[in-house]
Design an enzyme around this catalytic site. Structure first.
Site, short mmCIF file in Angstrom:
data_model
loop_
_atom_site.label_atom_id
_atom_site.label_comp_id
_atom_site.label_asym_id
_atom_site.label_seq_id
_atom_site.Cartn_x
_atom_site.Cartn_y
_atom_site.Cartn_z
N ASP A 1 4.82 7.09 3.73
CA ASP A 1 5.20 5.52 3.91
C ASP A 1 6.27 5.39 4.72
O ASP A 1 6.28 5.61 5.66
CB ASP A 1 5.98 5.46 2.13
CG ASP A 1 5.81 4.12 1.50
OD1 ASP A 1 6.16 3.26 2.23
OD2 ASP A 1 5.54 3.87 0.50
N HIS A 46 4.50 3.61 7.13
CA HIS A 46 4.22 2.24 7.00
C HIS A 46 5.20 1.55 7.75
O HIS A 46 4.65 0.20 8.40
CB HIS A 46 4.86 1.95 5.47
CG HIS A 46 3.24 2.39 4.69
ND1 HIS A 46 2.09 2.75 4.92
CD2 HIS A 46 3.43 2.41 3.26
CE1 HIS A 46 1.27 3.01 3.93
NE2 HIS A 46 2.08 3.03 2.88
#
Length: 558
Positions: free
Chosen positions: A300, A334
């Site tokens: 992430d 991300h």
């Protein structure tokens, strides 16, 4: 083509420059744009005890929870020093750090946390910016001072035992192996959970990963779902993380919360790319922080700054402030450097420079949504190199709904669609302003830049200067005010290099691009006004396309 070749040469030169030279503590304060307090450092007595002196066995089979506890308590009671973790595989339950303790992992040491959920009782804490109940973190510290985790060893959170996994994030063979290992599937057969209790917790959560219920008995029933962050340091002072590899966390990897005088350096932070909420570093409501010489490869966001979510964050009222970030490398994530979306207490006074993003979904990522409140301001970003960015090199999104930058199977772009209706400005309105970016070099991005504020709260006083962005699509600006683009080059795009929509007070100068048969600039929207371009950047005024309700008077050529 000559321009394209020349620009690639500039990008390659930038990547080869000594931006990756190791920063020293002394050099961290050089060139900072705000009044940065000197971060108070840790200091430990010359005293040490090995966990083996208290019965620890490093075979990866025997659980050493009591040995860690006893060693830490002994060192702390003697006024502080090192807790030595020798070479070996040290299986253990949660480790609680006490004041004046340096947990030091010698070369070859591996701390492996237990996969037995019964080792992790529920505690009151904060997760994803909300006051909630979670399992205690594998490494945790609360209201302590002068603590460290150092050395060249590895800390493994055994996260695969905890995490649910989406089918779309695995190959067919990986998915088959995972399903055959046990666990349960959701109704659609698209998400794997390690236990039924984990699935029950997922079904009881209407928003992200915090269940709707606050009933303690009900939470105990879904305890397996309440994954902890691996390293939780709360309300503490003088914190040092220096050297180890942190990997395979149940949820976020490293989470300093409401702490001050924090130094994070020389770390390798890893998580599988499929790991749900597998952030690298989440710095939340902290002040006076140095982050440098780290490498991230996670599932992430890599380096994410937060300050609480919605009312819980506003009630806390503690911004993340006075932070220097230098010389970090991000591979998969991300976002490379990220602010939000839980920024309800504010983020301010941040310097980010000399970072490299390699294959990161988004390079510079700012996200929030209506309901958050809070102000993000006074952020200076410079000397950032990016290659192979599959989404946006730079992204501001004020309609964030939790989607990944590259949509997953269960996500829709409609979730983050623009709502042009004006809503009243109040304490729930987030605000981003006074953000400077310069010397940004991007090679191989999907989208050069996306700058989107809210109709009722524009993205204010953001600047991008001295930058080269090579991307399939250009820069889009929506609901911005006071935006400056100066000496920005957009190349490689098959689309319009620059689109401006419903924005005011935008200044564009020394803007260059590679001609592709389309108008280099579009100005759209009836709310657009006072958009100024440098006439020497264009062959004629006709190269600026005006439409979709925008007035001819909205554009000025000087």
């Amino acid at each position: 083509m000559n321009l394209l070749k020349a620009t690639f040469s500039l990008v390659l030169m930038a990547l080869a420059m000594p931006s990756l030279a190791q920063q020293t503590l002394e050099s961290m304060y050089a060139g900072i744009e705000f009044d940065m307090p000197k971060v108070k450092e840790t200091d430990f007595p010359d005293f040490e005890k090995s966990i083996t002196e208290f019965g620890a066995v490093g075979n990866g089979i025997i659980k050493n929870s009591e040995a860690f506890k006893a060693t830490i308590e002994e060192v702390s009671s003697q006024g502080g020093g090192k807790v030595l973790v020798p070479r070996g595989v040290w299986l253990t339950g949660p480790i609680t750090l006490l004041s004046n303790v340096n947990l030091h992992l010698e070369d070859g040491a591996l701390i492996l946390f237990s996969a037995d959920f019964d080792d992790y009782p529920l505690i009151e804490t904060s997760f994803e910016g909300l006051n909630t109940v979670r399992c205690i973190s594998p490494i945790n510290a609360y209201q302590v001072e002068n603590i460290a985790i150092t050395g060249n060893g590895t800390i493994d959170g055994n996260g695969d035992a905890w995490r649910f996994v989406k089918k779309g994030k695995m190959t067919e063979g990986q998915w088959k192996t995972l399903v055959n290992s046990g666990g349960v599937l959701d109704e659609k057969g698209q998400i794997w959970f390690p236990t039924q209790a984990s699935l029950d917790g997922y079904n009881a959560s209407s928003s992200f990963n915090v269940p709707d219920t606050k009933d303690r008995a009900e939470l105990e029933k879904m305890k397996d779902f309440l994954r902890p962050v691996m390293v939780s340091i709360r309300e503490s002072k003088r914190v040092l993380l220096d050297g180890p590899t942190f990997q395979n966390s149940p949820a976020w990897n490293i989470h300093p919360l409401m702490s001050e005088d924090v130094i994070i350096r020389n770390l390798t932070v890893r998580n599988p790319w499929y790991s749900q909420n597998g952030d690298g570093l989440d710095l939340e409501s902290c002040k006076n922080v140095l982050i440098y010489n780290n490498t991230f490869d996670v599932g992430d966001d890599a380096m994410c700054f937060k300050s609480g979510k919605d009312k819980d964050g506003r009630d806390r009222g503690m911004p993340t402030e006075n932070v220097i970030v230098k010389n970090n490398i991000v591979y998969h994530a991300h976002g490379g450097f990220v602010v939000g979306s839980e920024m309800s207490g504010g983020v301010r006074n941040v310097h980010v420079s000399k970072c490299t993003f390699i294959g990161t979904d988004v390079g510079l990522r700012f996200k929030s949504t209506r309901g958050r409140g809070g102000m993000v301001e006074n952020i200076w970003i410079s000397d950032i190199d990016m290659i192979n960015i599959p989404a946006e090199a730079i992204r501001f999104n004020m309609f964030y709904s939790g989607n990944s930058p590259i949509l997953e199977d269960d996500q829709s772009a409609e979730d983050e669609a623009i709502d042009e209706a004006l809503v009243p400005v109040n304490e729930e309105t987030p605000s981003f302003q006074n953000i400077s970016m310069k010397n940004i070099h991007v090679s191989g991005s999907k989208i050069a830049g996306f700058f989107m504020g809210l109709p009722e709260m524009k993205l204010k006083n953001v600047s991008l200067e001295n930058s080269v962005l090579e991307a399939e699509k250009g820069i889009t600006v929506i609901d911005a005010s006071g935006l400056i683009l100066r000496n920005v080059k957009v190349i490689g795009t098959k689309d319009t290099p620059l689109t401006i929509y419903n924005s005011q007070g935008v200044t564009v100068s020394d803007f260059s691009y590679v001609e592709n048969g389309k108008a280099p600039v579009r100005v759209l929207g009836s709310m657009s006004s006072n958009i100024t371009f440098d006439k020497k950047d264009f062959k004629s005024a006709s190269e600026i396309s005006i439409g979709n309700g925008a007035s001819e008077s909205a554009v000025k050529l000087k």
